[in-house]
Design a protein around this motif. Structure first.
Motif, PDB file in Angstrom:
ATOM      1  N   ALA A  41     122.661  36.276 112.951  1.00  0.00           N
ATOM      2  CA  ALA A  41     123.944  36.276 112.168  1.00  0.00           C
ATOM      3  C   ALA A  41     123.517  37.115 110.524  1.00  0.00           C
ATOM      4  O   ALA A  41     124.196  37.505 110.109  1.00  0.00           O
ATOM      5  CB  ALA A  41     124.301  34.816 111.908  1.00  0.00           C
ATOM      6  N   LEU A  42     122.138  36.857 110.721  1.00  0.00           N
ATOM      7  CA  LEU A  42     121.617  37.189 109.254  1.00  0.00           C
ATOM      8  C   LEU A  42     120.616  38.429 109.504  1.00  0.00           C
ATOM      9  O   LEU A  42     120.469  39.025 108.194  1.00  0.00           O
ATOM     10  CB  LEU A  42     120.898  36.071 108.361  1.00  0.00           C
ATOM     11  CG  LEU A  42     122.107  34.785 108.033  1.00  0.00           C
ATOM     12  CD1 LEU A  42     121.225  33.493 107.733  1.00  0.00           C
ATOM     13  CD2 LEU A  42     123.039  35.214 107.074  1.00  0.00           C
ATOM     14  N   ALA A  43     119.952  38.657 110.333  1.00  0.00           N
ATOM     15  CA  ALA A  43     118.917  39.578 110.362  1.00  0.00           C
ATOM     16  C   ALA A  43     118.626  40.435 111.674  1.00  0.00           C
ATOM     17  O   ALA A  43     119.267  39.750 112.805  1.00  0.00           O
ATOM     18  CB  ALA A  43     117.433  39.018 110.011  1.00  0.00           C
ATOM     19  N   ARG A  82     112.871  34.440 112.844  1.00  0.00           N
ATOM     20  CA  ARG A  82     113.802  33.211 112.480  1.00  0.00           C
ATOM     21  C   ARG A  82     114.428  32.297 113.737  1.00  0.00           C
ATOM     22  O   ARG A  82     115.115  33.053 114.367  1.00  0.00           O
ATOM     23  CB  ARG A  82     114.697  33.350 111.324  1.00  0.00           C
ATOM     24  CG  ARG A  82     115.270  32.320 110.673  1.00  0.00           C
ATOM     25  CD  ARG A  82     116.408  33.139 109.806  1.00  0.00           C
ATOM     26  NE  ARG A  82     117.369  31.973 109.251  1.00  0.00           N
ATOM     27  CZ  ARG A  82     117.222  31.217 108.169  1.00  0.00           C
ATOM     28  NH1 ARG A  82     116.203  31.365 107.420  1.00  0.00           N
ATOM     29  NH2 ARG A  82     118.606  30.377 107.982  1.00  0.00           N
ATOM     30  N   GLY A  84     116.923  30.653 116.071  1.00  0.00           N
ATOM     31  CA  GLY A  84     118.344  30.627 115.871  1.00  0.00           C
ATOM     32  C   GLY A  84     118.696  31.488 116.953  1.00  0.00           C
ATOM     33  O   GLY A  84     118.324  31.580 118.182  1.00  0.00           O
ATOM     34  N   GLN A  85     120.231  31.592 117.053  1.00  0.00           N
ATOM     35  CA  GLN A  85     120.922  32.371 118.192  1.00  0.00           C
ATOM     36  C   GLN A  85     120.831  33.634 117.880  1.00  0.00           C
ATOM     37  O   GLN A  85     121.267  34.077 117.001  1.00  0.00           O
ATOM     38  CB  GLN A  85     122.338  31.737 118.231  1.00  0.00           C
ATOM     39  CG  GLN A  85     123.041  32.005 119.785  1.00  0.00           C
ATOM     40  CD  GLN A  85     122.277  31.550 120.824  1.00  0.00           C
ATOM     41  OE1 GLN A  85     121.827  30.412 120.715  1.00  0.00           O
ATOM     42  NE2 GLN A  85     122.264  32.162 121.978  1.00  0.00           N
ATOM     43  N   THR A 124     118.090  32.320 122.626  1.00  0.00           N
ATOM     44  CA  THR A 124     117.829  31.432 121.681  1.00  0.00           C
ATOM     45  C   THR A 124     116.305  31.681 121.410  1.00  0.00           C
ATOM     46  O   THR A 124     115.603  31.510 122.439  1.00  0.00           O
ATOM     47  CB  THR A 124     118.271  29.955 122.306  1.00  0.00           C
ATOM     48  OG1 THR A 124     119.525  30.256 122.643  1.00  0.00           O
ATOM     49  CG2 THR A 124     118.056  28.969 121.107  1.00  0.00           C
ATOM     50  N   ASP A 146     119.343  21.795  97.741  1.00  0.00           N
ATOM     51  CA  ASP A 146     120.205  23.006  98.244  1.00  0.00           C
ATOM     52  C   ASP A 146     119.275  24.292  98.485  1.00  0.00           C
ATOM     53  O   ASP A 146     118.339  24.282  97.665  1.00  0.00           O
ATOM     54  CB  ASP A 146     121.567  23.318  97.400  1.00  0.00           C
ATOM     55  CG  ASP A 146     122.294  22.272  97.671  1.00  0.00           C
ATOM     56  OD1 ASP A 146     123.724  22.548  97.100  1.00  0.00           O
ATOM     57  OD2 ASP A 146     122.166  21.533  98.805  1.00  0.00           O
ATOM     58  N   LEU A 147     119.527  25.016  99.487  1.00  0.00           N
ATOM     59  CA  LEU A 147     118.806  26.170  99.462  1.00  0.00           C
ATOM     60  C   LEU A 147     119.431  27.156  98.314  1.00  0.00           C
ATOM     61  O   LEU A 147     120.516  27.258  97.673  1.00  0.00           O
ATOM     62  CB  LEU A 147     119.406  27.062 100.688  1.00  0.00           C
ATOM     63  CG  LEU A 147     118.771  26.756 102.069  1.00  0.00           C
ATOM     64  CD1 LEU A 147     119.691  27.674 103.188  1.00  0.00           C
ATOM     65  CD2 LEU A 147     117.433  27.572 102.088  1.00  0.00           C
ATOM     66  N   PRO A 148     118.354  27.963  97.725  1.00  0.00           N
ATOM     67  CA  PRO A 148     118.884  28.955  96.583  1.00  0.00           C
ATOM     68  C   PRO A 148     119.521  30.222  97.358  1.00  0.00           C
ATOM     69  O   PRO A 148     118.850  30.796  98.218  1.00  0.00           O
ATOM     70  CB  PRO A 148     117.576  29.348  96.165  1.00  0.00           C
ATOM     71  CG  PRO A 148     116.511  29.103  97.172  1.00  0.00           C
ATOM     72  CD  PRO A 148     116.912  28.079  98.317  1.00  0.00           C
ATOM     73  N   ILE A 149     120.857  30.197  97.105  1.00  0.00           N
ATOM     74  CA  ILE A 149     121.547  31.481  97.758  1.00  0.00           C
ATOM     75  C   ILE A 149     122.083  32.152  96.637  1.00  0.00           C
ATOM     76  O   ILE A 149     122.686  31.604  95.549  1.00  0.00           O
ATOM     77  CB  ILE A 149     122.656  30.633  98.363  1.00  0.00           C
ATOM     78  CG1 ILE A 149     122.363  29.792  99.668  1.00  0.00           C
ATOM     79  CG2 ILE A 149     123.611  31.654  99.088  1.00  0.00           C
ATOM     80  CD1 ILE A 149     123.275  28.931 100.328  1.00  0.00           C
ATOM     81  N   GLU A 150     121.615  33.658  96.923  1.00  0.00           N
ATOM     82  CA  GLU A 150     122.208  34.463  96.073  1.00  0.00           C
ATOM     83  C   GLU A 150     123.754  34.792  96.317  1.00  0.00           C
ATOM     84  O   GLU A 150     123.895  35.288  97.461  1.00  0.00           O
ATOM     85  CB  GLU A 150     121.303  35.687  95.980  1.00  0.00           C
ATOM     86  CG  GLU A 150     121.640  36.678  94.930  1.00  0.00           C
ATOM     87  CD  GLU A 150     120.747  37.964  94.838  1.00  0.00           C
ATOM     88  OE1 GLU A 150     119.535  37.620  95.079  1.00  0.00           O
ATOM     89  OE2 GLU A 150     121.103  38.891  94.876  1.00  0.00           O
ATOM     90  N   ARG A 151     124.439  34.479  95.604  1.00  0.00           N
ATOM     91  CA  ARG A 151     126.041  34.711  95.622  1.00  0.00           C
ATOM     92  C   ARG A 151     126.522  36.101  94.993  1.00  0.00           C
ATOM     93  O   ARG A 151     126.057  36.098  93.496  1.00  0.00           O
ATOM     94  CB  ARG A 151     126.822  33.593  95.325  1.00  0.00           C
ATOM     95  CG  ARG A 151     126.612  32.434  95.980  1.00  0.00           C
ATOM     96  CD  ARG A 151     127.584  31.382  95.665  1.00  0.00           C
ATOM     97  NE  ARG A 151     127.854  30.254  96.338  1.00  0.00           N
ATOM     98  CZ  ARG A 151     126.998  29.431  96.881  1.00  0.00           C
ATOM     99  NH1 ARG A 151     126.072  28.943  95.860  1.00  0.00           N
ATOM    100  NH2 ARG A 151     127.349  28.336  97.650  1.00  0.00           N
ATOM    101  N   ARG A 188     129.568  38.834  94.490  1.00  0.00           N
ATOM    102  CA  ARG A 188     131.166  39.140  94.972  1.00  0.00           C
ATOM    103  C   ARG A 188     131.580  40.660  94.284  1.00  0.00           C
ATOM    104  O   ARG A 188     131.050  40.823  93.272  1.00  0.00           O
ATOM    105  CB  ARG A 188     132.013  38.197  94.303  1.00  0.00           C
ATOM    106  CG  ARG A 188     131.889  36.939  95.223  1.00  0.00           C
ATOM    107  CD  ARG A 188     133.376  36.296  94.865  1.00  0.00           C
ATOM    108  NE  ARG A 188     133.304  34.787  95.504  1.00  0.00           N
ATOM    109  CZ  ARG A 188     133.058  33.666  94.823  1.00  0.00           C
ATOM    110  NH1 ARG A 188     132.837  33.875  93.681  1.00  0.00           N
ATOM    111  NH2 ARG A 188     132.882  32.489  95.605  1.00  0.00           N
TER     112      ARG A 188
END
Lengths: 178, 340
Positions: free
Chosen positions: A62-64, A90, A92-93, A112, A144-149, A151
């Protein structure tokens, strides 16, 4: 007139898809394993590829996306190998994909990836229940995870428009019934 | 669409109104229904609608498998178009719905509007409150971060505690799919269907039995509906703005065997009770509260007398206890309740 149009449309569809179908027959990836730990290997077979076709294998999450090895099909369109899953993947699926020279993903397999097994026995401090509990507690995080948002300008515009329209219309409706 | 025509009776009729049967909205209701306290139920319905719309969008990107769940939520926040904002609208709508449903329930309870002939209306409402409570706890589990994993572990612990009745919430129910997948289908299908069915019953009964009020002045429902829609849209804009200013985060991937987080704020009173009673608090708390609410129409036999019955004071006491437990849950230290 209608029958002629339908025939013409069908011919167009065939012409449009024929090159794709001719280039990429129904290739498949198979394995007896549906999951693997990072750092381990899984047996992998490729079937129904073109004779001599070279494909790049990759793990798509999903991410990489992780690029793996290249595989070459034999005269019968087959290949067989032990596929190494890199240790830094990482958990994951994922979709294991075979990518042809033109960039098309011609075959896929769900996989998986589980966390890597510890490299040495002493890696995981299992010094009795209390010690193990302390080790797990030190790994667990409540924050919380540090997430770079970020937009795009268009997103800001659309969101602002929705909020503005809703608020403005709401105020107008309330004032109308005051 | 809004061109006015004469329908032959001298009454003006809009083109849209004629085709959508909008004249069905022109029935009489008490005039005081224009006040905010009579809109709390309608506002809750609006927030539920927002939750459904945003939830359907989120479901397009969410992976309910244990291996993929956390990453898929991260994908929603960082990659899906408008994903971060839609997810935050979903979160803040849930918070708003929890607030308005509690306020609505307290208002109806205090006014004793559950009395004959509105008992079934009340029971449908209590049912909706219970379903919304379950939606909140199942939704928390879907995050599958540390908080979500602990929520899932509580499902398992509670399921094991109540034996055969709780088997559905444990891994023993089936080996064909994971518990997280089943919780996901509860959250996205089973519970929303139940909620909509109860909502339909609730609205039908309100229409048939009327709004409980002693106000003899009359207004038209269409006016109330327009005003309610306006207030709902303003609230929706507020939720949208909150989603921009305070977007909902996501915790780290879970580590099994520890309990270090606290649940979403509407559930903190259960957390406080767990601190006192252990895992049984998680089962007994909701049972007592929703059980009392369901029994209220049967217990209150005070009739039309204005004096408040003992049920009212029992409700106030229970409400204060829940509030106290909530504060204890907020300010108390995080504790281990279950062997994970």
């Amino acid at each position: 007139m209608l029958r002629r149009s339908a025939s013409f449309g069908g011919l167009l569809v065939i012409l449009a898809t024929a090159p794709v179908l001719a280039t990429h027959p129904e290739a498949t990836l198979k394995s007896v394993r549906t999951s693997a730990a990072a750092g381990s290997a899984i047996p992998l077979q490729g079937e129904k590829f073109e004779a001599g076709q070279k494909v790049k294998l990759a793990l798509r999450g999903a991410l990489a996306e992780y690029a793996l090895v290249e595989a070459t099909a034999d005269g019968g369109g087959l290949f067989s190998m032990q596929l190494e899953i890199p240790r830094d993947v990482r958990p994951g699926q994922y979709l294991l994909v075979a990518i042809a020279d033109d960039g098309d993903a011609v075959a896929k397999l769900d996989l998986t990836v589980e966390p890597a097994a510890p490299m040495v026995a002493g890696d995981h401090e299992m010094v009795g229940e209390a010690g193990a509990s302390h080790d797990m507690e030190s790994m667990a995080r409540a924050d919380d995870l540090p997430i770079e948002r970020s937009r795009a300008g268009l997103e800001w515009g659309v969101i602002g428009l929705i909020i503005g329209l809703a608020g403005g219309l709401g105020i107008a409706m309330v004032r109308r019934t005051a | 669409m809004t061109e006015r025509r004469d329908d032959g009776t001298g009454e003006s009729v809009t083109v849209a109104g004629e085709r959508l049967g909008l004249h069905g909205l022109d029935y009489e209701i008490p005039a005081e229904a224009k006040r905010l306290t009579y809109m709390l139920g309608g506002l809750t319905a609006f927030f539920i609608l927002l939750l459904i719309v945003t939830g359907v969008y989120l479901a397009q990107f969410y992976d309910p498998s244990p291996a993929g769940a956390h990453d898929s939520v991260l994908y929603i926040i960082t990659r899906a178009p408008f994903g971060d904002w839609v997810r935050s609208v979903h979160y803040w709508s849930a918070a708003a719905a929890a607030l308005t449903i509690v306020a609505h329930l307290v208002w109806v309870f205090w006014r004793r509007a559950y009395r004959r002939p509105r008992e079934v209306t009340w029971w449908a409402g209590v049912g909706m409150a219970a379903v919304l409570f379950l939606l909140i706890v199942t939704g928390t589990a879907l995050r599958y971060d540390q908080e979500g994993f602990e929520a899932l572990a509580h499902f398992v612990a509670g399921g094991e505690l109540v034996g055969v009745f709780g088997r559905f919430f444990t891994d023993d129910f089936t080996r064909s799919t994971s518990l997280l997948s089943r919780i996901s289908s509860m959250h996205t299908a089973l519970l929303p269907l139940g909620l909509l069915a109860l909502m339909g019953l609730h609205f039908w009964l309100i229409r048939q039995l009327g709004i409980a009020s002693s106000d003899e002045r009359r207004s038209v429902f269409r006016q109330h509906a327009v005003r309610l829609t306006g207030v709902a849209l303003i609230s929706g804009a507020g939720v949208g703005a909150l989603a921009v200013l305070a977007p909902e985060g996501l915790g780290y991937p879970a580590v099994a065997g520890v309990e270090i987080t606290k649940p979403f704020w509407p559930v903190l009173w259960v957390y406080g009770l767990e601190n006192l009673l252990g895992v049984w608090g998680m089962v007994l708390g909701p049972l007592i509260v929703f059980g009392f609410l369901a029994a209220t129409p049967l217990l209150d036999r005070a009739g039309e007398r204005k004096a408040r019955s003992w049920v009212g004071w029992a409700g106030v006491t229970l409400g204060l206890v829940v509030l106290g437990l909530w504060f204890y849950g907020v300010f108390g230290q995080a504790q281990q309740h279950i062997g994970m």
